[in-house]
Scaffold this motif. Sequence first.
Motif: not given
Ligand SMILES: Cc1ncc(C[n+]2csc(CCOP(=O)(O)OP(=O)(O)O)c2C)c(N)n1
Length: 339
Positions: A157, A160, A209-212, A215, A239-240, A260
């Motif tokens: 999410v 990306h 994504g790097d954030g996803c 997890m 980044y998020l 990040l």
């Molecule tokens: C479990 C969860 N926490 C928070 C969010 C809110 N949220 C939506 S997109 C996002 C950032 C995602 O970051 P990343 O995975 O790095 O993807 P990028 O947007 O950088 O491609 C967040 C925090 C969410 N959708 N799901």
Amino acid sequence: MARGAFPDSHRLALGMPGMHGNYTAVTSMQRSDLLIALGSRFDDRVTGKIPAFAPEAKVIHVDIDPAELGKVRRPDVGIAGDCRLVIEALVAVLRDRLAGGATSPDRGPWKQTISGWQELHPLSYAPSQPGDALKPQFVLEQLRDNAPEDTIVASGVGQHQMWTSQYWRFEKPYTWVNSGGLGTMGFAVPAAIGAKVGRPDATVWAVDGDGCFQMTAQELVTAAAERIPVKIAILNNAYLGMVRQWQEMFYEERYSEVYLSPDLPDYKLWAEAMGCVGMRVESPEEVASAIQKANEIDDRPVVIDFRTDSNEKVFPMVPAGKSNDDIITDPALGEGFVQ
Ligand SMILES: Cc1ncc(C[n+]2csc(CCOP(=O)(O)OP(=O)(O)O)c2C)c(N)n1
Ligand SMILES: [Mg+2]
């Protein structure tokens, strides 16, 4: 959510509408005089500001769940039913009417209007200059163009996810595995593993994504132990990114809790520690060969850490709560593109 139900390559397919949909898909819905919505729920990511959505349109809304009818937009005709049966019945009625001498209206001018929008506002991005960071859209184009036929794509999410939906070409049903409105970060890796177990003959990519990835990455241990050869492309923008984009555009660049670090964790080493092949790609020249290499690996999962441009934003964009008429195209593409 229904990407692939109708092939993107069809001449009448306009692509994804909504907050990050392409200009023509958004605007053609906005200017329509009739919308036939099959199994769609008129969520805010598609409608934008609801009172301003498709103001001239009559709506025929078909859904298997009667609770959807009139939930957001009052339909002119609401039909509760199975989509396939309803389409068959609609087509039969139209055929009967044409056979009975009814004439169909001339759609030539409307089609020309649509082609005009497509020409003026194609989906595009400012290409990288030598020395620039990798463009995420370029990575997606390369993943798409090197993908074996019927490749299944899952995503997390964020930015990306939107780039994947924008730049991939979905030709068959069930090839886009996505959390949609639930918006669950961390969805991509386990979804890809499930897809690969269900369709062992298909190539399965997760664009994450790097954030996803942080997890649910540990599920790759299961994939490695069970020899489930999924492929993960991390668009590592440090980044998020989607949250960063909103902070930049709508909160005066007050960045909070979105950085990040590109290097921590070390995704290549982490992948290797989990029994996967790990790769890192930093320049455009390396992209295609890394993808081809990943496509050839069939005995274990592969993770590619694509170091992408942190500043890149997803366009077009309809800002939250605004009308679809206020769609913003990429300012980097020049004056002609700014609405
Ligand atoms: C479990 C969860 N926490 C928070 C969010 C809110 N949220 C939506 S997109 C996002 C950032 C995602 O970051 P990343 O995975 O790095 O993807 P990028 O947007 O950088 O491609 C967040 C925090 C969410 N959708 N799901
Ligand atoms: Mg990110």
